[in-house]
Write a protein that holds these residues in place. Structure first.
Motif, PDB file in Angstrom:
ATOM      1  N   ALA A   5       0.940  -1.064   0.000  1.00 52.27           N
ATOM      2  CA  ALA A   5      -0.004  -0.054   0.073  1.00 52.27           C
ATOM      3  C   ALA A   5       0.572   1.296   0.167  1.00 52.27           C
ATOM      4  CB  ALA A   5      -1.037  -0.171   1.101  1.00 52.27           C
ATOM      5  N   THR A   6       2.068   1.197   0.665  1.00 54.13           N
ATOM      6  CA  THR A   6       2.717   2.447   1.058  1.00 54.13           C
ATOM      7  C   THR A   6       3.741   2.831  -0.246  1.00 54.13           C
ATOM      8  OG1 THR A   6       2.690   1.909   3.266  1.00 54.13           O
ATOM      9  CG2 THR A   6       4.460   3.671   2.523  1.00 54.13           C
ATOM     10  N   PHE A   7       4.219   1.695  -0.960  1.00 57.51           N
ATOM     11  CA  PHE A   7       4.911   1.661  -2.070  1.00 57.51           C
ATOM     12  C   PHE A   7       4.595   1.031  -3.304  1.00 57.51           C
ATOM     13  CE2 PHE A   7       7.478   1.233   2.114  1.00 57.51           C
ATOM     14  CZ  PHE A   7       7.974   2.592   2.205  1.00 57.51           C
ATOM     15  N   PRO A   8       3.618   1.559  -3.908  1.00 59.42           N
ATOM     16  CA  PRO A   8       3.084   1.162  -5.369  1.00 59.42           C
ATOM     17  C   PRO A   8       3.925   1.024  -6.327  1.00 59.42           C
ATOM     18  CG  PRO A   8       2.251   3.431  -5.008  1.00 59.42           C
ATOM     19  CD  PRO A   8       2.973   2.957  -3.446  1.00 59.42           C
ATOM     20  N   PRO A   9       4.196   0.245  -7.495  1.00 57.35           N
ATOM     21  CA  PRO A   9       4.911   0.527  -8.599  1.00 57.35           C
ATOM     22  C   PRO A   9       4.915   2.001  -9.228  1.00 57.35           C
ATOM     23  CG  PRO A   9       3.507  -1.203  -8.771  1.00 57.35           C
ATOM     24  CD  PRO A   9       2.871  -0.565  -7.602  1.00 57.35           C
TER      25      PRO A   9
END
Length: 325
Positions: free
Chosen positions: A119-123
Protein backbone atom coordinates in the motif's frame (compact mmCIF):
# COMPACT_ATOMS: atom_id res chain seq x y z
CA UNK A 1 19.22 2.60 -14.32
CA UNK A 2 19.19 -0.99 -13.06
CA UNK A 3 18.63 -0.38 -9.39
CA UNK A 4 19.37 1.34 -6.12
CA UNK A 5 21.15 -0.28 -3.21
CA UNK A 6 22.93 1.12 -0.19
CA UNK A 7 25.04 -0.42 2.51
CA UNK A 8 24.68 2.72 4.59
CA UNK A 9 20.97 2.07 4.92
CA UNK A 10 19.36 -1.22 3.98
CA UNK A 11 21.42 -2.01 0.90
CA UNK A 12 18.46 -2.15 -1.43
CA UNK A 13 18.70 -3.29 -5.04
CA UNK A 14 16.25 -3.30 -7.95
CA UNK A 15 16.42 -5.55 -11.00
CA UNK A 16 16.91 -5.15 -14.74
CA UNK A 17 14.07 -5.60 -17.22
CA UNK A 18 13.59 -8.97 -18.88
CA UNK A 19 10.75 -9.71 -21.34
CA UNK A 20 9.79 -13.19 -20.12
CA UNK A 21 10.90 -15.87 -17.71
CA UNK A 22 12.15 -18.55 -20.09
CA UNK A 23 14.51 -21.24 -18.76
CA UNK A 24 17.50 -19.23 -20.00
CA UNK A 25 16.17 -16.07 -18.41
CA UNK A 26 15.50 -17.86 -15.13
CA UNK A 27 19.11 -19.01 -15.17
CA UNK A 28 20.14 -15.42 -15.88
CA UNK A 29 18.14 -14.16 -12.89
CA UNK A 30 19.81 -16.67 -10.59
CA UNK A 31 23.25 -16.00 -12.08
CA UNK A 32 22.91 -12.28 -11.45
CA UNK A 33 21.61 -12.95 -7.95
CA UNK A 34 24.76 -14.96 -7.26
CA UNK A 35 26.96 -12.06 -8.43
CA UNK A 36 24.96 -9.62 -6.32
CA UNK A 37 25.54 -11.81 -3.28
CA UNK A 38 29.27 -12.03 -4.02
CA UNK A 39 29.67 -8.26 -4.35
CA UNK A 40 27.34 -7.57 -1.43
CA UNK A 41 29.16 -9.88 0.96
CA UNK A 42 32.58 -8.39 0.22
CA UNK A 43 31.21 -4.85 0.20
CA UNK A 44 29.64 -5.38 3.62
CA UNK A 45 32.97 -6.44 5.11
CA UNK A 46 34.70 -3.40 3.65
CA UNK A 47 32.17 -0.76 4.66
CA UNK A 48 31.60 -2.08 8.17
CA UNK A 49 35.27 -2.82 8.82
CA UNK A 50 36.24 0.71 7.80
CA UNK A 51 33.32 2.49 9.46
CA UNK A 52 35.46 3.79 12.37
CA UNK A 53 37.46 5.86 9.88
CA UNK A 54 34.61 7.15 7.67
CA UNK A 55 33.47 10.67 8.50
CA UNK A 56 29.85 10.01 7.58
CA UNK A 57 29.29 6.40 8.64
CA UNK A 58 25.61 5.52 8.97
CA UNK A 59 23.55 2.57 10.29
CA UNK A 60 23.15 -0.49 8.05
CA UNK A 61 21.35 -3.83 8.40
CA UNK A 62 22.94 -5.88 5.59
CA UNK A 63 19.78 -6.60 3.58
CA UNK A 64 19.65 -6.30 -0.21
CA UNK A 65 16.21 -6.20 -1.83
CA UNK A 66 14.95 -6.26 -5.38
CA UNK A 67 11.68 -5.40 -7.09
CA UNK A 68 9.98 -8.10 -9.18
CA UNK A 69 7.87 -5.46 -10.90
CA UNK A 70 10.95 -3.91 -12.52
CA UNK A 71 11.72 -7.11 -14.48
CA UNK A 72 8.95 -6.46 -17.00
CA UNK A 73 6.70 -9.44 -16.16
CA UNK A 74 6.50 -9.45 -12.36
CA UNK A 75 4.17 -12.44 -12.13
CA UNK A 76 6.74 -14.61 -13.90
CA UNK A 77 9.51 -13.45 -11.58
CA UNK A 78 7.37 -13.94 -8.48
CA UNK A 79 6.58 -17.48 -9.61
CA UNK A 80 10.23 -18.26 -10.33
CA UNK A 81 11.49 -16.93 -7.00
CA UNK A 82 8.53 -17.98 -4.88
CA UNK A 83 7.60 -14.41 -3.94
CA UNK A 84 4.14 -13.45 -2.71
CA UNK A 85 4.77 -9.79 -3.52
CA UNK A 86 7.11 -7.62 -5.56
CA UNK A 87 9.76 -6.74 -2.96
CA UNK A 88 11.99 -9.75 -2.30
CA UNK A 89 15.30 -10.45 -0.60
CA UNK A 90 18.10 -10.60 -3.15
CA UNK A 91 21.02 -11.09 -0.75
CA UNK A 92 21.88 -11.04 2.94
CA UNK A 93 25.33 -10.03 4.15
CA UNK A 94 26.97 -12.67 6.39
CA UNK A 95 27.08 -11.76 10.09
CA UNK A 96 24.89 -8.70 9.49
CA UNK A 97 21.82 -7.86 11.60
CA UNK A 98 19.65 -9.27 8.79
CA UNK A 99 21.61 -12.54 8.79
CA UNK A 100 21.49 -12.84 12.57
CA UNK A 101 17.72 -12.35 12.45
CA UNK A 102 17.45 -15.21 9.96
CA UNK A 103 16.12 -13.26 6.98
CA UNK A 104 16.27 -15.76 4.08
CA UNK A 105 17.00 -15.26 0.40
CA UNK A 106 13.79 -14.96 -1.68
CA UNK A 107 11.66 -13.96 1.30
CA UNK A 108 8.96 -11.39 0.50
CA UNK A 109 9.11 -8.15 2.50
CA UNK A 110 5.58 -7.17 3.54
CA UNK A 111 6.12 -4.43 6.14
CA UNK A 112 8.77 -1.90 7.15
CA UNK A 113 7.98 -0.52 10.60
CA UNK A 114 4.28 0.40 10.41
CA UNK A 115 4.29 0.74 6.61
CA UNK A 116 2.65 -1.96 4.51
CA UNK A 117 4.90 -2.35 1.46
CA UNK A 118 2.11 -2.98 -1.06
CA UNK A 119 0.00 0.00 0.00
CA UNK A 120 2.76 2.45 0.90
CA UNK A 121 5.09 1.72 -2.02
CA UNK A 122 3.10 1.07 -5.21
CA UNK A 123 4.90 0.46 -8.54
CA UNK A 124 6.54 3.62 -9.85
CA UNK A 125 7.51 5.20 -13.14
CA UNK A 126 10.43 5.02 -13.61
CA UNK A 127 10.48 1.59 -11.99
CA UNK A 128 13.56 2.13 -9.81
CA UNK A 129 11.91 4.94 -7.82
CA UNK A 130 9.92 2.53 -5.64
CA UNK A 131 13.09 1.09 -4.15
CA UNK A 132 14.43 4.60 -3.70
CA UNK A 133 11.37 5.41 -1.59
CA UNK A 134 11.81 2.20 0.40
CA UNK A 135 15.45 3.11 0.88
CA UNK A 136 14.46 6.54 2.19
CA UNK A 137 12.04 4.97 4.66
CA UNK A 138 14.70 2.63 6.03
CA UNK A 139 17.14 5.55 6.11
CA UNK A 140 14.84 7.63 8.27
CA UNK A 141 14.04 4.76 10.60
CA UNK A 142 17.68 3.84 11.16
CA UNK A 143 18.74 7.48 11.56
CA UNK A 144 15.94 8.31 13.99
CA UNK A 145 15.61 5.06 15.92
CA UNK A 146 18.78 3.10 15.23
CA UNK A 147 16.67 0.13 14.14
CA UNK A 148 13.93 -0.89 11.72
CA UNK A 149 11.12 -3.43 12.08
CA UNK A 150 10.85 -5.84 9.16
CA UNK A 151 8.13 -8.41 8.45
CA UNK A 152 8.70 -11.04 5.78
CA UNK A 153 6.99 -14.09 4.33
CA UNK A 154 8.65 -17.20 2.95
CA UNK A 155 7.59 -19.42 0.04
CA UNK A 156 5.56 -21.67 2.37
CA UNK A 157 3.56 -18.71 3.71
CA UNK A 158 5.27 -18.46 7.08
CA UNK A 159 5.54 -14.91 8.47
CA UNK A 160 8.31 -13.55 10.68
CA UNK A 161 8.75 -10.22 12.46
CA UNK A 162 12.18 -8.92 13.47
CA UNK A 163 13.54 -5.68 14.84
CA UNK A 164 16.86 -5.13 13.07
CA UNK A 165 19.41 -2.84 14.76
CA UNK A 166 21.74 -0.83 12.56
CA UNK A 167 25.50 -1.18 12.65
CA UNK A 168 27.89 1.50 11.46
CA UNK A 169 28.96 1.35 7.80
CA UNK A 170 30.65 3.66 5.32
CA UNK A 171 27.93 4.96 2.97
CA UNK A 172 28.38 3.43 -0.48
CA UNK A 173 25.96 1.59 -2.74
CA UNK A 174 26.83 -1.59 -4.60
CA UNK A 175 25.37 -2.65 -7.91
CA UNK A 176 25.91 -5.38 -10.50
CA UNK A 177 24.81 -4.39 -13.98
CA UNK A 178 23.21 -6.94 -16.29
CA UNK A 179 25.64 -5.99 -19.08
CA UNK A 180 29.26 -4.98 -19.50
CA UNK A 181 32.51 -5.82 -17.79
CA UNK A 182 33.71 -2.61 -16.19
CA UNK A 183 34.31 -1.65 -12.56
CA UNK A 184 33.56 1.98 -11.73
CA UNK A 185 32.68 4.29 -8.85
CA UNK A 186 30.42 7.33 -9.21
CA UNK A 187 30.77 8.92 -5.78
CA UNK A 188 27.93 7.01 -4.17
CA UNK A 189 28.04 3.58 -5.81
CA UNK A 190 30.50 0.84 -6.69
CA UNK A 191 29.28 -0.64 -9.98
CA UNK A 192 30.48 -3.86 -11.62
CA UNK A 193 29.32 -5.23 -14.94
CA UNK A 194 28.31 -8.87 -14.72
CA UNK A 195 31.13 -9.84 -17.09
CA UNK A 196 33.85 -8.18 -15.01
CA UNK A 197 36.79 -10.58 -14.88
CA UNK A 198 37.38 -10.01 -11.17
CA UNK A 199 34.30 -12.05 -10.27
CA UNK A 200 36.37 -15.15 -11.06
CA UNK A 201 39.20 -14.22 -8.67
CA UNK A 202 39.65 -15.60 -5.17
CA UNK A 203 37.77 -13.58 -2.57
CA UNK A 204 40.72 -11.52 -1.22
CA UNK A 205 41.77 -10.45 -4.71
CA UNK A 206 38.16 -9.72 -5.67
CA UNK A 207 37.88 -7.69 -2.47
CA UNK A 208 40.85 -5.63 -3.68
CA UNK A 209 38.87 -4.70 -6.81
CA UNK A 210 35.94 -3.58 -4.70
CA UNK A 211 38.26 -1.75 -2.29
CA UNK A 212 39.81 0.22 -5.15
CA UNK A 213 36.42 1.47 -6.32
CA UNK A 214 35.23 2.07 -2.77
CA UNK A 215 38.37 4.14 -2.18
CA UNK A 216 37.29 6.57 -4.91
CA UNK A 217 34.05 7.20 -3.03
CA UNK A 218 35.60 7.43 0.43
CA UNK A 219 38.21 9.90 -0.79
CA UNK A 220 35.61 12.02 -2.58
CA UNK A 221 37.28 11.73 -5.97
CA UNK A 222 34.20 12.59 -8.03
CA UNK A 223 33.76 15.91 -6.22
CA UNK A 224 37.52 16.50 -6.23
CA UNK A 225 37.74 16.13 -10.00
CA UNK A 226 34.73 18.40 -10.41
CA UNK A 227 36.70 21.01 -8.44
CA UNK A 228 40.13 20.51 -9.98
CA UNK A 229 39.02 19.77 -13.51
CA UNK A 230 39.27 16.41 -15.26
CA UNK A 231 42.81 16.77 -16.50
CA UNK A 232 44.70 13.57 -17.15
CA UNK A 233 47.22 14.23 -14.38
CA UNK A 234 44.50 14.69 -11.76
CA UNK A 235 42.66 11.54 -12.82
CA UNK A 236 45.94 9.63 -12.63
CA UNK A 237 46.55 10.90 -9.09
CA UNK A 238 43.08 9.81 -7.96
CA UNK A 239 43.64 6.37 -9.48
CA UNK A 240 46.99 6.16 -7.72
CA UNK A 241 45.39 7.08 -4.40
CA UNK A 242 42.64 4.49 -4.88
CA UNK A 243 45.36 1.88 -5.41
CA UNK A 244 47.25 3.06 -2.34
CA UNK A 245 44.16 3.03 -0.09
CA UNK A 246 43.30 -0.55 -1.10
CA UNK A 247 45.54 -2.30 1.47
CA UNK A 248 44.24 -0.07 4.28
CA UNK A 249 40.65 -0.94 3.46
CA UNK A 250 41.45 -4.62 3.06
CA UNK A 251 43.24 -4.82 6.41
CA UNK A 252 40.29 -3.28 8.24
CA UNK A 253 37.91 -5.73 6.56
CA UNK A 254 39.90 -8.72 7.77
CA UNK A 255 41.70 -9.42 4.49
CA UNK A 256 45.44 -9.72 3.92
CA UNK A 257 46.57 -6.28 2.67
CA UNK A 258 48.94 -8.10 0.29
CA UNK A 259 45.84 -9.18 -1.65
CA UNK A 260 46.00 -5.72 -3.24
CA UNK A 261 49.41 -6.53 -4.71
CA UNK A 262 48.32 -10.02 -5.77
CA UNK A 263 45.32 -8.54 -7.54
CA UNK A 264 47.49 -6.11 -9.50
CA UNK A 265 49.90 -8.89 -10.49
CA UNK A 266 46.99 -11.00 -11.71
CA UNK A 267 44.99 -8.28 -13.43
CA UNK A 268 47.60 -5.79 -14.58
CA UNK A 269 49.58 -7.64 -17.27
CA UNK A 270 46.42 -8.56 -19.18
CA UNK A 271 44.26 -5.51 -18.61
CA UNK A 272 46.51 -2.54 -17.77
CA UNK A 273 49.60 -2.81 -19.91
CA UNK A 274 50.94 -2.21 -23.39
CA UNK A 275 48.43 -0.91 -25.92
CA UNK A 276 45.64 -1.52 -23.39
CA UNK A 277 47.06 0.85 -20.84
CA UNK A 278 44.84 3.79 -19.99
CA UNK A 279 46.83 7.02 -20.03
CA UNK A 280 44.85 8.17 -17.02
CA UNK A 281 46.54 5.39 -15.01
CA UNK A 282 50.12 4.55 -14.15
CA UNK A 283 51.48 1.40 -15.75
CA UNK A 284 50.49 -1.74 -13.85
CA UNK A 285 54.07 -2.33 -12.67
CA UNK A 286 54.23 1.25 -11.35
CA UNK A 287 50.88 0.76 -9.67
CA UNK A 288 52.23 -2.39 -8.03
CA UNK A 289 55.20 -0.45 -6.63
CA UNK A 290 52.89 2.17 -5.09
CA UNK A 291 50.71 -0.57 -3.59
CA UNK A 292 53.65 -2.46 -2.10
CA UNK A 293 55.07 0.74 -0.62
CA UNK A 294 51.71 1.48 0.97
CA UNK A 295 51.43 -2.02 2.40
CA UNK A 296 54.63 -1.35 4.33
CA UNK A 297 52.95 1.73 5.84
CA UNK A 298 49.85 -0.27 6.74
CA UNK A 299 51.93 -2.92 8.48
CA UNK A 300 53.89 -0.25 10.33
CA UNK A 301 50.69 1.47 11.48
CA UNK A 302 49.26 -1.80 12.77
CA UNK A 303 52.53 -2.61 14.55
CA UNK A 304 52.62 0.84 16.22
CA UNK A 305 48.96 1.40 17.04
CA UNK A 306 47.13 -1.88 16.46
CA UNK A 307 44.98 -0.16 13.82
CA UNK A 308 45.07 0.67 10.13
CA UNK A 309 43.65 4.15 10.63
CA UNK A 310 43.81 5.62 7.14
CA UNK A 311 41.80 8.65 8.24
CA UNK A 312 44.86 9.80 10.19
CA UNK A 313 47.80 8.23 8.38
CA UNK A 314 46.93 8.19 4.68
CA UNK A 315 48.16 11.20 2.67
CA UNK A 316 46.41 11.87 -0.63
CA UNK A 317 48.52 12.65 -3.68
CA UNK A 318 46.13 15.46 -4.60
CA UNK A 319 46.62 17.36 -1.35
CA UNK A 320 47.67 20.94 -2.04
CA UNK A 321 46.46 21.03 -5.66
CA UNK A 322 44.17 23.74 -6.96
CA UNK A 323 42.11 24.12 -10.11
CA UNK A 324 44.74 26.35 -11.72
CA UNK A 325 47.58 23.81 -11.47
Amino acid sequence: MRGVCTLALALILSAWAVPAASHAQKSSIRALQKLDAQLFSVGWKLVTGNAPYCKNAAPAIGLMLHDAHSYGQPEKVREELGLTGDIGVQAVAPWSPAAQAGVPIDATITHLDAATVTATFPPSDPLWQRLTRINDTVDRSLAENGQVAVIWKTRDGGETVALLPGVAACPTRFEVLSKGGRAVADGKRVILGRKFVGFSYDEPEFAAVVAHELAHNLLGHRALLDELGRKRKFIRLTERDADRLMPWLLANAGYDPWAAARFMKQWGPKHSGGIFRKRTHDGWDERLEYIEAEIALVEDAIARTGRADWSQEFVQSTDGYSRDQ
